[in-house]
Motif scaffolding. Structure first.
Motif, PDB file in Angstrom:
ATOM      1  N   MET A 186     -29.590 105.393 -19.997  1.00  0.00           N
ATOM      2  CA  MET A 186     -29.120 106.933 -19.868  1.00  0.00           C
ATOM      3  C   MET A 186     -30.330 107.625 -19.312  1.00  0.00           C
ATOM      4  SD  MET A 186     -27.049 109.413 -19.470  1.00  0.00           S
ATOM      5  CE  MET A 186     -25.562 108.690 -20.327  1.00  0.00           C
ATOM      6  N   ALA A 187     -31.529 107.325 -19.910  1.00  0.00           N
ATOM      7  CA  ALA A 187     -32.799 108.096 -19.589  1.00  0.00           C
ATOM      8  C   ALA A 187     -33.073 108.146 -18.161  1.00  0.00           C
ATOM      9  CB  ALA A 187     -33.990 107.570 -20.569  1.00  0.00           C
ATOM     10  N   VAL A 188     -32.758 106.995 -17.435  1.00  0.00           N
ATOM     11  CA  VAL A 188     -33.353 106.615 -15.967  1.00  0.00           C
ATOM     12  C   VAL A 188     -32.157 106.989 -15.046  1.00  0.00           C
ATOM     13  CG1 VAL A 188     -34.982 105.040 -16.843  1.00  0.00           C
ATOM     14  CG2 VAL A 188     -32.695 104.226 -16.130  1.00  0.00           C
ATOM     15  N   GLN A 189     -31.160 107.602 -15.510  1.00  0.00           N
ATOM     16  CA  GLN A 189     -29.986 107.862 -14.426  1.00  0.00           C
ATOM     17  C   GLN A 189     -30.482 109.245 -13.689  1.00  0.00           C
ATOM     18  OE1 GLN A 189     -27.576 105.916 -13.702  1.00  0.00           O
ATOM     19  NE2 GLN A 189     -28.462 104.505 -15.363  1.00  0.00           N
ATOM     20  N   PRO A 190     -30.121 109.165 -12.356  1.00  0.00           N
ATOM     21  CA  PRO A 190     -30.542 110.183 -11.521  1.00  0.00           C
ATOM     22  C   PRO A 190     -29.609 111.342 -11.381  1.00  0.00           C
ATOM     23  CG  PRO A 190     -29.893 108.568 -10.090  1.00  0.00           C
ATOM     24  CD  PRO A 190     -29.834 107.905 -11.411  1.00  0.00           C
ATOM     25  N   GLY A 191     -28.374 110.954 -11.811  1.00  0.00           N
ATOM     26  CA  GLY A 191     -27.163 112.104 -11.453  1.00  0.00           C
ATOM     27  C   GLY A 191     -25.809 111.407 -11.514  1.00  0.00           C
ATOM     28  N   LEU A 192     -25.013 112.009 -10.993  1.00  0.00           N
ATOM     29  CA  LEU A 192     -23.640 111.443 -10.825  1.00  0.00           C
ATOM     30  C   LEU A 192     -23.296 111.134  -9.218  1.00  0.00           C
ATOM     31  CD1 LEU A 192     -21.384 114.005 -12.823  1.00  0.00           C
ATOM     32  CD2 LEU A 192     -22.305 111.832 -13.492  1.00  0.00           C
ATOM     33  N   ILE A 193     -22.340 110.332  -8.969  1.00  0.00           N
ATOM     34  CA  ILE A 193     -22.288 109.484  -7.803  1.00  0.00           C
ATOM     35  C   ILE A 193     -20.615 109.955  -7.402  1.00  0.00           C
ATOM     36  CG2 ILE A 193     -22.605 107.746  -6.095  1.00  0.00           C
ATOM     37  CD1 ILE A 193     -24.857 106.660  -7.824  1.00  0.00           C
ATOM     38  N   PRO A 194     -20.479 110.336  -6.409  1.00  0.00           N
ATOM     39  CA  PRO A 194     -18.766 110.450  -5.930  1.00  0.00           C
ATOM     40  C   PRO A 194     -18.561 109.270  -5.003  1.00  0.00           C
ATOM     41  CG  PRO A 194     -19.936 112.261  -4.862  1.00  0.00           C
ATOM     42  CD  PRO A 194     -21.011 111.360  -5.608  1.00  0.00           C
ATOM     43  N   MET A 195     -17.614 108.284  -5.774  1.00  0.00           N
ATOM     44  CA  MET A 195     -17.526 106.845  -4.623  1.00  0.00           C
ATOM     45  C   MET A 195     -16.226 107.088  -4.255  1.00  0.00           C
ATOM     46  SD  MET A 195     -20.423 105.279  -4.765  1.00  0.00           S
ATOM     47  CE  MET A 195     -19.406 103.622  -3.982  1.00  0.00           C
ATOM     48  N   LEU A 196     -16.109 106.639  -2.852  1.00  0.00           N
ATOM     49  CA  LEU A 196     -14.890 106.640  -2.226  1.00  0.00           C
ATOM     50  C   LEU A 196     -14.453 105.063  -2.205  1.00  0.00           C
ATOM     51  CD1 LEU A 196     -15.209 109.230   0.814  1.00  0.00           C
ATOM     52  CD2 LEU A 196     -13.689 109.309  -1.200  1.00  0.00           C
ATOM     53  N   GLU A 197     -13.585 104.862  -3.268  1.00  0.00           N
ATOM     54  CA  GLU A 197     -13.287 103.491  -3.434  1.00  0.00           C
ATOM     55  C   GLU A 197     -12.278 103.212  -2.300  1.00  0.00           C
ATOM     56  OE1 GLU A 197     -14.359 101.960  -7.915  1.00  0.00           O
ATOM     57  OE2 GLU A 197     -12.335 103.127  -7.625  1.00  0.00           O
ATOM     58  N   HIS A 198     -12.077 101.907  -1.740  1.00  0.00           N
ATOM     59  CA  HIS A 198     -11.053 101.149  -0.985  1.00  0.00           C
ATOM     60  C   HIS A 198     -10.662 102.205   0.254  1.00  0.00           C
ATOM     61  CE1 HIS A 198     -10.825  98.694  -4.511  1.00  0.00           C
ATOM     62  NE2 HIS A 198     -10.335  99.560  -5.160  1.00  0.00           N
ATOM     63  N   PHE A 199     -11.760 102.835   0.653  1.00  0.00           N
ATOM     64  CA  PHE A 199     -11.637 103.961   1.778  1.00  0.00           C
ATOM     65  C   PHE A 199     -12.297 103.391   3.180  1.00  0.00           C
ATOM     66  CE2 PHE A 199     -12.272 108.091   4.139  1.00  0.00           C
ATOM     67  CZ  PHE A 199     -11.211 108.345   4.086  1.00  0.00           C
ATOM     68  N   ASP A 200     -11.907 102.895   4.010  1.00  0.00           N
ATOM     69  CA  ASP A 200     -12.383 102.166   5.155  1.00  0.00           C
ATOM     70  C   ASP A 200     -12.957 103.084   6.197  1.00  0.00           C
ATOM     71  OD1 ASP A 200     -13.323  99.975   6.409  1.00  0.00           O
ATOM     72  OD2 ASP A 200     -11.595  99.388   7.323  1.00  0.00           O
ATOM     73  N   PHE A 201     -13.749 104.094   5.887  1.00  0.00           N
ATOM     74  CA  PHE A 201     -14.155 105.000   6.721  1.00  0.00           C
ATOM     75  C   PHE A 201     -15.684 105.141   6.594  1.00  0.00           C
ATOM     76  CE2 PHE A 201      -9.718 105.787   7.360  1.00  0.00           C
ATOM     77  CZ  PHE A 201      -9.587 105.849   8.676  1.00  0.00           C
ATOM     78  N   ASP A 202     -16.118 105.917   7.389  1.00  0.00           N
ATOM     79  CA  ASP A 202     -17.831 106.052   7.068  1.00  0.00           C
ATOM     80  C   ASP A 202     -17.735 107.721   6.722  1.00  0.00           C
ATOM     81  OD1 ASP A 202     -20.475 106.292   6.953  1.00  0.00           O
ATOM     82  OD2 ASP A 202     -20.867 106.443   9.039  1.00  0.00           O
TER      83      ASP A 202
END
Length: 273
Positions: A186-202
Motif C-alpha cells: 500500500m505504501a508504494v502505490q502511486p494512485g488509482l488506475i481506470p482500466m478498460l477491460e475487454h475493449f479493443d480500441f486505443d
C-alpha cells in the motif's frame, strides 16, 4: 472480350476472329448459338445486355471457305462470362457497434464498382479515408449514425449503426481490483488506475477525483484527491498503512474519450494484512 464480368443490365462485348488470318479476306462467316453475325475486316462483334445474374455460356462457330476448292473448314469454341449485381458490404473491423470518442475502423467494398468510383458519406460521424476501402469513423454523439454508399451506377445504400459511449472502466490499484495488501504494498502505490477491460480500441480514461478513507480501530481518516495519482493528503494515509487497516476509495469520478460530463465509478476497498 473487354471483360469477363458484367453487372446486370450492362453490355457485354466481344470480338470473334481467327488468329493469323487476313482481315481483308471475305471467305469467313461467324455465328453464335446458331445466329449469324456480320463480319467486317475479318471480325464479328458479339454484344449482349443480360438482365439476370449468373453464368452465361455461348457457342461460337467460324466457317472458313477455301476460295480454290470451295471446301469449308469449321472452327468451334465455347466462351462464357459472369453476370452479377452491385452489392455493398460495410464491416466494422472491431465491433458490431460504434463507440463515441474513438476511431472506429471500417472496411467498405462494393461488388461491381471500382474503388475509385465509390462514394462514402456519413451522418453523425466524422469519416476519413485511410486507403483503398479502409476508413476511420469517429462518432460525434451516442444514439444512431449512418453511412451511405453510392457511385458507379449503384443506387445509394444507407446502413445504420448504434453508437454507444465507452463502457465504464474498472478501478484498479497496482494489479488488483480490491482485496488485501501488505502495508509495504500500500505504501508504494502511486494512485488509482481506470482500466478498460475487454475493449479493443486505443482509448484511455482518466480519474477526475476520488475520496480515500482509512479505518483504523474504529477511527476514520479521510482525504479528497484530485486526479488519479495520490496527492499529499492521500499519500500520507497510504504510506502509514498498518495491519488491520481498511482503505476505501469511493466517490470516484472519471472522464473517458467522448464524455461531455464525468461519470461516477464503483468504488473499491483494501484490507491491510
Amino acid at each position: 472480350s473487354n471483360k469477363n464480368y458484367v453487372i446486370r443490365g450492362e453490355q457485354f462485348k466481344g470480338e470473334i476472329f481467327l488468329a493469323a488470318y487476313s482481315s481483308t479476306a471475305d471467305n469467313i462467316s461467324v455465328s453464335v448459338d446458331g445466329l449469324d453475325y456480320p463480319v467486317e475486316n475479318g471480325k464479328a462483334v458479339f454484344t449482349s445486355n443480360p438482365n439476370s445474374i449468373g453464368a452465361r455460356n455461348h457457342k461460337m462457330k467460324i466457317n472458313l471457305k477455301n476460295p480454290l476448292t470451295g471446301e469449308i473448314k469449321t472452327f468451334e469454341k465455347q466462351f462464357s462470362y459472369e453476370v452479377g449485381d452491385r452489392s455493398v458490404a460495410v464491416s466494422l473491423d472491431k465491433m458490431n457497434v460504434m463507440y463515441v470518442g474513438v476511431q472506429n475502423p471500417i472496411s467498405v467494398s462494393v461488388a461491381g464498382v471500382p474503388t475509385d468510383r465509390i462514394r462514402v458519406n456519413s451522418n453523425g460521424v466524422d469519416l476519413s479515408k485511410v486507403s483503398g476501402g479502409k476508413y476511420v469513423a469517429v462518432p460525434k454523439r451516442t444514439g444512431e449514425a449512418s453511412i451511405t454508399i453510392s457511385g458507379g451506377g449503384l443506387d445509394p445504400t444507407t446502413l445504420k449503426y448504434t453508437v454507444k459511449r465507452i463502457p465504464d472502466p474498472v478501478l484498479m490499484m497496482g494489479n488488483k481490483k480490491g482485496g488485501s495488501m501488505s502495508p509495504g504494498e500500500m505504501a508504494v502505490q502511486p494512485g488509482l488506475i481506470p482500466m478498460l477491460e475487454h475493449f479493443d480500441f486505443d482509448a484511455k480514461c482518466r480519474i477526475d477525483e476520488f475520496e480515500i478513507a482509512r479505518v483504523r480501530n474504529g477511527d476514520v481518516a479521510t482525504a479528497q484527491n484530485k486526479g488519479g495519482r495520490f496527492g499529499t493528503a492521500a499519500r500520507r494515509l497510504t504510506e502509514n498503512a498498518k495491519r488491520k487497516d481498511i482503505f476505501y476509495f469511493d466517490g470516484v469520478y472519471a472522464l473517458c474519450p467522448g464524455d461531455k460530463v464525468r461519470r461516477k465509478l464503483n468504488g473499491i476497498f483494501f484490507t491491510i494484512k
